[in-house]
Design a protein around this motif. Structure first.
Motif, mmCIF file in Angstrom:
data_model
loop_
_atom_site.group_PDB
_atom_site.id
_atom_site.type_symbol
_atom_site.label_atom_id
_atom_site.label_comp_id
_atom_site.label_asym_id
_atom_site.label_seq_id
_atom_site.Cartn_x
_atom_site.Cartn_y
_atom_site.Cartn_z
ATOM 1 N N TRP A 22 46.547 48.820 52.347
ATOM 2 C CA TRP A 22 45.437 49.011 52.528
ATOM 3 C C TRP A 22 44.236 48.199 53.681
ATOM 4 N N SER A 23 45.624 47.515 54.840
ATOM 5 C CA SER A 23 45.418 46.506 56.053
ATOM 6 C C SER A 23 44.301 45.466 54.658
ATOM 7 N N LEU A 24 44.648 44.323 54.057
ATOM 8 C CA LEU A 24 43.994 43.472 53.373
ATOM 9 C C LEU A 24 44.781 42.596 53.690
ATOM 10 N N ASP A 25 44.235 41.291 53.740
ATOM 11 C CA ASP A 25 45.252 40.205 52.603
ATOM 12 C C ASP A 25 45.141 40.344 51.527
ATOM 13 N N VAL A 26 46.686 39.428 51.138
ATOM 14 C CA VAL A 26 46.897 39.656 50.276
ATOM 15 C C VAL A 26 46.108 39.610 48.874
ATOM 16 N N ALA A 27 44.995 38.225 49.343
ATOM 17 C CA ALA A 27 44.222 37.111 48.276
ATOM 18 C C ALA A 27 43.055 38.445 47.775
ATOM 19 N N ALA A 28 43.560 39.598 48.759
ATOM 20 C CA ALA A 28 42.064 41.013 48.858
ATOM 21 C C ALA A 28 42.480 42.273 47.992
ATOM 22 N N SER A 29 43.912 41.828 47.729
ATOM 23 C CA SER A 29 44.732 43.102 47.369
ATOM 24 C C SER A 29 43.629 43.725 46.076
ATOM 25 N N PRO A 30 43.436 44.981 45.757
ATOM 26 C CA PRO A 30 42.663 45.599 45.600
ATOM 27 C C PRO A 30 43.001 45.061 43.688
ATOM 28 N N VAL A 31 44.612 45.062 43.489
ATOM 29 C CA VAL A 31 44.557 44.138 41.933
ATOM 30 C C VAL A 31 45.364 43.207 42.349
ATOM 31 N N PRO A 32 44.931 42.025 42.456
ATOM 32 C CA PRO A 32 45.735 40.321 42.337
ATOM 33 C C PRO A 32 46.699 40.300 41.590
ATOM 34 N N ALA A 33 47.909 39.691 41.532
ATOM 35 C CA ALA A 33 48.972 39.346 41.073
ATOM 36 C C ALA A 33 48.671 38.709 39.679
ATOM 37 N N GLU A 34 47.428 37.580 39.422
ATOM 38 C CA GLU A 34 47.395 37.342 38.106
ATOM 39 C C GLU A 34 46.337 38.221 37.518
ATOM 40 N N LEU A 35 46.060 39.085 38.119
ATOM 41 C CA LEU A 35 45.489 39.978 37.421
ATOM 42 C C LEU A 35 46.457 40.708 36.756
ATOM 43 N N MET A 36 47.814 40.866 37.379
ATOM 44 C CA MET A 36 48.775 42.193 36.819
ATOM 45 C C MET A 36 49.062 41.230 35.751
ATOM 46 N N CYS A 37 49.186 39.979 35.851
ATOM 47 C CA CYS A 37 49.758 39.062 34.631
ATOM 48 C C CYS A 37 48.944 39.687 33.352
ATOM 49 N N ALA A 38 47.858 39.356 33.230
ATOM 50 C CA ALA A 38 46.810 39.911 32.519
ATOM 51 C C ALA A 38 47.008 41.074 31.346
ATOM 52 N N LEU A 39 46.693 41.912 32.677
ATOM 53 C CA LEU A 39 47.245 43.035 32.189
ATOM 54 C C LEU A 39 48.648 43.689 31.221
ATOM 55 N N HIS A 40 49.183 43.096 31.824
ATOM 56 C CA HIS A 40 50.695 43.076 31.799
ATOM 57 C C HIS A 40 50.478 42.986 29.871
ATOM 58 N N LEU A 41 49.823 41.506 29.723
ATOM 59 C CA LEU A 41 49.917 41.176 28.320
ATOM 60 C C LEU A 41 49.032 42.050 27.748
ATOM 61 N N ALA A 42 48.273 42.602 27.847
ATOM 62 C CA ALA A 42 47.138 43.120 27.091
ATOM 63 C C ALA A 42 48.419 44.582 26.823
ATOM 64 N N GLY A 43 49.300 44.927 27.438
ATOM 65 C CA GLY A 43 50.043 45.911 27.173
ATOM 66 C C GLY A 43 49.767 47.937 28.224
ATOM 67 N N SER A 44 49.095 47.339 29.584
ATOM 68 C CA SER A 44 48.818 48.055 30.602
ATOM 69 C C SER A 44 49.890 48.437 31.185
#
Length: 222
Positions: A22-44
Motif C-alpha cells: 500500500w506504499s506506506l511507511d512500516v509504521a503506517a501499516s494497516p496492521v502494525p506488528a505490535e497489534l498482531m502480537c495482541a491479536l495472536h495472544l487473543a486467538g486471532s
C-alpha cells in the motif's frame, strides 16, 4: 506454502509487506506488528504465504461479535498477483475457521474494484450484505465506500430466485481511472453508491455478477 504466523519477527515481516503493497511507511501499516502480537495472544488469525523463503502474501483476521471471523486485511505482493496466492490464503483461512467451529467469514472491499468483486462473489461465493459509505473516512483515492460481504463456509450461495432483477455496472479498472480522470472516478463512486443503496432499501440483494462485470441484484417476487 501457507502457514499460521506466531512470532514477532514474522509480524514485522507482515507489517513491512503491507507497507510495500500500500506504499506506506512500516509504521503506517494497516496492521502494525505490535497489534498482531495482541491479536495472536487473543486467538486471532494471522497467516503468511511463502514462495520458498520469501513472504509474498499475508492475511489478518479476528473474531467478530456475530461469532464469525472478520478478515480485516489480506495483501499480495504485486509480482505474485494472479497466481492463486489470494485464493490459497482464503482457503487456509476457511480451514482455520472451520476447525474452530466458525462457519462465516466477513470482510470489506471497494465495490468499484471489479477484479476483487469477481474474486469475492464468483470465485468464493461470498455475498455483500451491507453498503458502507465512506467507511474509513477520506483516503488518498477519495471516498472509502465498502461492501461488507459474508462468506458462508458450510453452504453454497442461495440460488437466484424471483423474476425481478437489476444490474449495476462498475468501471473496468477504477484504479487506472482514478489516476487518469479523477472526476469520472468520483462520478462512478456516487452513481454506484446511489444505485446500490436505493436497491437495498427496496429489498434487493446482490446475488452475482454478469460476465461483463456488472452486479446482479434480485429480490423475491411479491
Amino acid at each position: 506454502m501457507i502457514v499460521e504466523l506466531t512470532e514477532v519477527t514474522q509480524f514485522d515481516q507482515v507489517a513491512a509487506l503491507f507497507g510495500e503493497i500500500w506504499s506506506l511507511d512500516v509504521a503506517a501499516s494497516p496492521v502494525p506488528a505490535e497489534l498482531m502480537c495482541a491479536l495472536h495472544l487473543a486467538g486471532s488469525y494471522i497467516a503468511g504465504a511463502y514462495l520458498d523463503s520469501e513472504l509474498v502474501g499475508a492475511s489478518v483476521a479476528f473474531l467478530d461479535a456475530s461469532g464469525g471471523l472478520h478478515s480485516h486485511v489480506t495483501g499480495i505482493r504485486a509480482s505474485q498477483r494472479g497466481r492463486g496466492v489470494g485464493l490459497a490464503l482464503k482457503l487456509h483461512q476457511r480451514d482455520w475457521a472451520l476447525a474452530r467451529g466458525i462457519t462465516k467469514i466477513h470482510w470489506t472491499y471497494d465495490p468499484l474494484v471489479r477484479r476483487n468483486a469477481h474474486f469475492n462473489l464468483v470465485k468464493l461465493g461470498a455475498r455483500p450484505v451491507r453498503y458502507l459509505p465512506d467507511f474509513y473516512g477520506p483516503m488518498a483515492e477519495g471516498d472509502s465506500d465498502r461492501f461488507l460481504v459474508e462468506w458462508s463456509l458450510t453452504s453454497s450461495p442461495p440460488a437466484v430466485s424471483g423474476s425481478d432483477a437489476l444490474t449495476v455496472a462498475v468501471p473496468e479498472d477504477i484504479e487506472a481511472l482514478r489516476r487518469s480522470d479523477p472526476a469520472s472516478a468520483r462520478r462512478w463512486r456516487l452513481d454506484v453508491r446511489e444505485a446500490v443503496q436505493l436497491a437495498f432499501a427496496e429489498g434487493y440483494t446482490v446475488t452475482g455478477m454478469t460476465p461483463d462485470g456488472s452486479y446482479v441484484l434480485t429480490r423475491e417476487a411479491e
